[in-house]
Scaffold this active site. Structure first.
Site, short mmCIF file in Angstrom:
data_model
loop_
_atom_site.label_atom_id
_atom_site.label_comp_id
_atom_site.label_asym_id
_atom_site.label_seq_id
_atom_site.Cartn_x
_atom_site.Cartn_y
_atom_site.Cartn_z
N ARG A 291 -23.32 2.97 -8.16
CA ARG A 291 -23.74 3.83 -7.04
C ARG A 291 -24.50 3.06 -5.96
O ARG A 291 -24.50 3.44 -4.80
CB ARG A 291 -24.56 5.02 -7.56
CG ARG A 291 -23.74 5.92 -8.48
CD ARG A 291 -24.29 7.30 -8.63
NE ARG A 291 -23.73 7.93 -9.82
CZ ARG A 291 -22.50 8.44 -9.91
NH1 ARG A 291 -21.71 8.42 -8.86
NH2 ARG A 291 -22.09 8.97 -11.05
N ASP B 30 -27.90 11.92 -9.22
CA ASP B 30 -26.92 10.84 -8.99
C ASP B 30 -26.63 10.63 -7.51
O ASP B 30 -26.05 9.61 -7.12
CB ASP B 30 -25.60 11.15 -9.72
CG ASP B 30 -25.75 11.04 -11.23
OD1 ASP B 30 -26.79 10.53 -11.70
OD2 ASP B 30 -24.83 11.47 -11.95
C1 S3P Z 1 -24.77 13.26 -16.74
C2 S3P Z 1 -26.04 13.72 -16.58
C3 S3P Z 1 -27.05 13.04 -15.75
C4 S3P Z 1 -26.41 12.09 -14.76
C5 S3P Z 1 -25.36 11.23 -15.39
C6 S3P Z 1 -24.26 12.09 -16.01
C7 S3P Z 1 -23.88 13.97 -17.67
O1 S3P Z 1 -27.92 12.33 -16.60
O2 S3P Z 1 -27.38 11.28 -14.17
O3 S3P Z 1 -24.77 10.37 -14.45
O4 S3P Z 1 -22.65 13.79 -17.60
O5 S3P Z 1 -24.40 14.73 -18.49
P1 S3P Z 1 -29.17 13.09 -17.29
O6 S3P Z 1 -28.65 14.34 -17.83
O7 S3P Z 1 -29.73 12.21 -18.36
O8 S3P Z 1 -30.15 13.27 -16.17
#
Ligand code: S3P
Length: 431
Positions: A391, A317
């Site tokens: 973002r 992120d």
């Molecule tokens: C998150 C996990 C990430 C992240 C998202 C929030 C979470 O995604 O990019 O903004 O809260 O579990 P992924 O686990 O699919 O990579």
């Protein structure tokens, strides 16, 4: 809504950032299952997380919000079918975690969201949830949302996830709570571990060994989760915008207070240090259920760096704002192994590249990343399009602070999904 961002030669001050989005989402869901009243302090009052509160209220939890403190009266594991379809807004996290949770309870639910949400891949949770016995119909083309779920008692499985995704892992753990037998997930690289920490803190039988996480289900009985009081740390993904902006400005000095320092979220600090940034952490509360502390940055001249491998999941992120650091740095930055960027709120390989090019930065894209040539003048006068991605809008604003003249960031309403006070924080740092 658009922002016109004027250049800022130096950033100085102290600020706090709103509560962690991942933790706020999980606490809304888990408190709804608990027995009794949970108090969530520092809850993120952004659109994504308010959708989570509305969803658990529709499933039978009692929800009262006083600013960033939220009271949740849990259902003691007795969720009920909502009268209406549940709106997930822009939130992939909410959709995937809630789909996993309700699949394991005797309720019928339909989840829908905005155009971005309904374009995001859902097979990554549908395949393993169906192997556990879940009855889920994906109405969107290519098995995308809206999702129609008829929940019931599932069976634990052993699952080797092809992606390092906390959302996949958490969906399966939540589905496994009420399942018969054990749910075991192995990931190709470590992803954020907030769900495991929460369940462990509540006394649930979750065990981690290397890349494998195991949870013993309650065999069709309501899982016993106690209610309690939680203090949510500031979101490191929100702090990263300020940390990067200050790190790349010689003379800057900035402290972000009470930021989450969970080791599965702090790789952005390691990358910035490799780029030459001067970052210190103080008031570290490591023993808390989620480590947290204050992050202080002194600005300096950065240099390009390689970003790839297993740490990508830890900073996925933060890549849009790390791309801004790369644009400011001397030399080349190579981002690899980050194909997951293509399936976030926007295709972030393309939207980051467009953001940088709008300010005159040279960038080449690849299926799994990009090469950014840093050190050039950041050109003012242009327009950065957010593409509806919070973002990109915030990273674009931080890039614009370095430009030679004002830059327009177009389409900034989306920032409310994760950081509603961002523009006000920027104004107050400007003095
Ligand atoms: C998150 C996990 C990430 C992240 C998202 C929030 C979470 O995604 O990019 O903004 O809260 O579990 P992924 O686990 O699919 O990579």
């Amino acid at each position: 809504m658009d922002w016109i961002i004027h250049p800022l030669p130096v950033l100085r001050g102290t600020l706090g950032v709103p509560g962690d989005k991942s933790i706020s989402h999980r606490l809304a869901l888990i408190s709804a299952l608990a027995r009794g009243r949970s108090l969530l302090h520092g809850f993120l009052d952004s659109e994504d997380c308010l959708h989570a509160l509305d969803a658990v209220a529709a499933l039978g939890a009692g929800v009262r919000r006083h600013g960033t403190t939220v009271e949740v009266e849990g259902t003691a594991g007795a969720l009920r079918s909502p009268a209406d379809d549940l709106d997930m807004g822009n939130s992939g996290t909410l959709t995937r975690l809630l789909a996993g949770l309700v699949a394991g309870f005797p309720v019928t639910v339909r989840l829908f969201g905005d155009a971005s949400l309904q374009s995001r891949p859902m097979r990554r949770i549908l395949d393993p949830l169906r192997r556990m016995g879940a009855d889920i119909v994906a109405e969107g083309e290519g098995e995308r949302a809206p999702l129609r779920i008829r929940g019931g008692t599932l069976d634990g499985i052993a699952y080797d996830s092809p992606v390092a995704s906390a959302q996949v892992k958490s969906a399966l753990l939540l589905a496994g709570l009420r399942a018969r037998g054990t749910t075991r997930i192995r990931e190709p690289a470590p992803s954020r571990d907030h769900t495991e920490r929460l369940l462990h803190t509540l006394g649930l039988p979750v065990v981690r060994a290397g890349l494998q996480t195991t949870l013993q289900g309650s065999g069709g009985l309501a899982p016993e989760l106690p209610a309690r009081e939680w203090h949510i740390p500031g979101d490191p993904s929100s702090a990263a915008f300020w940390v990067v902006a200050a790190a790349a400005m010689p003379g800057a000095e900035l402290t972000v207070r009470n930021v989450g320092l969970n080791p599965t979220r702090t790789a952005y600090l390691d990358v910035l240090r490799e780029m030459g940034a001067a970052i210190t952490v103080s008031s570290l509360r490591e023993a808390a259920w989620e480590p947290q502390g204050d992050v202080t940055v002194h600005g300096s001249n950065l240099r390009g760096v390689e970003i790839g491998g297993a740490r990508i999941a830890n900073l996925i992120d933060e890549l849009p704002i790390l791309a801004v650091a790369a644009a400011a740095a001397e030399g080349v930055t190579h981002i690899r192994d980050a194909a997951e960027l293509r399936v976030k709120e926007s295709d972030r390989i393309e939207t980051v590249a467009r953001m940088l090019r709008a300010a005159g930065v040279e960038v080449e894209t690849f299926p799994d990343g990009m090469v950014i040539r840093g050190g050039a003048t950041i050109r003012g006068g242009g327009v950065i399009e957010s593409a509806g991605d919070h973002r990109i809008a915030m990273a674009g604003a931080m890039l614009a602070l370095r430009a030679t003249s004002p830059v327009t960031v177009r389409g900034t309403a989306c920032v409310a999904t994760s950081y509603p006070g961002f523009a006000a924080a920027l104004r107050s740092l400007r003095g």
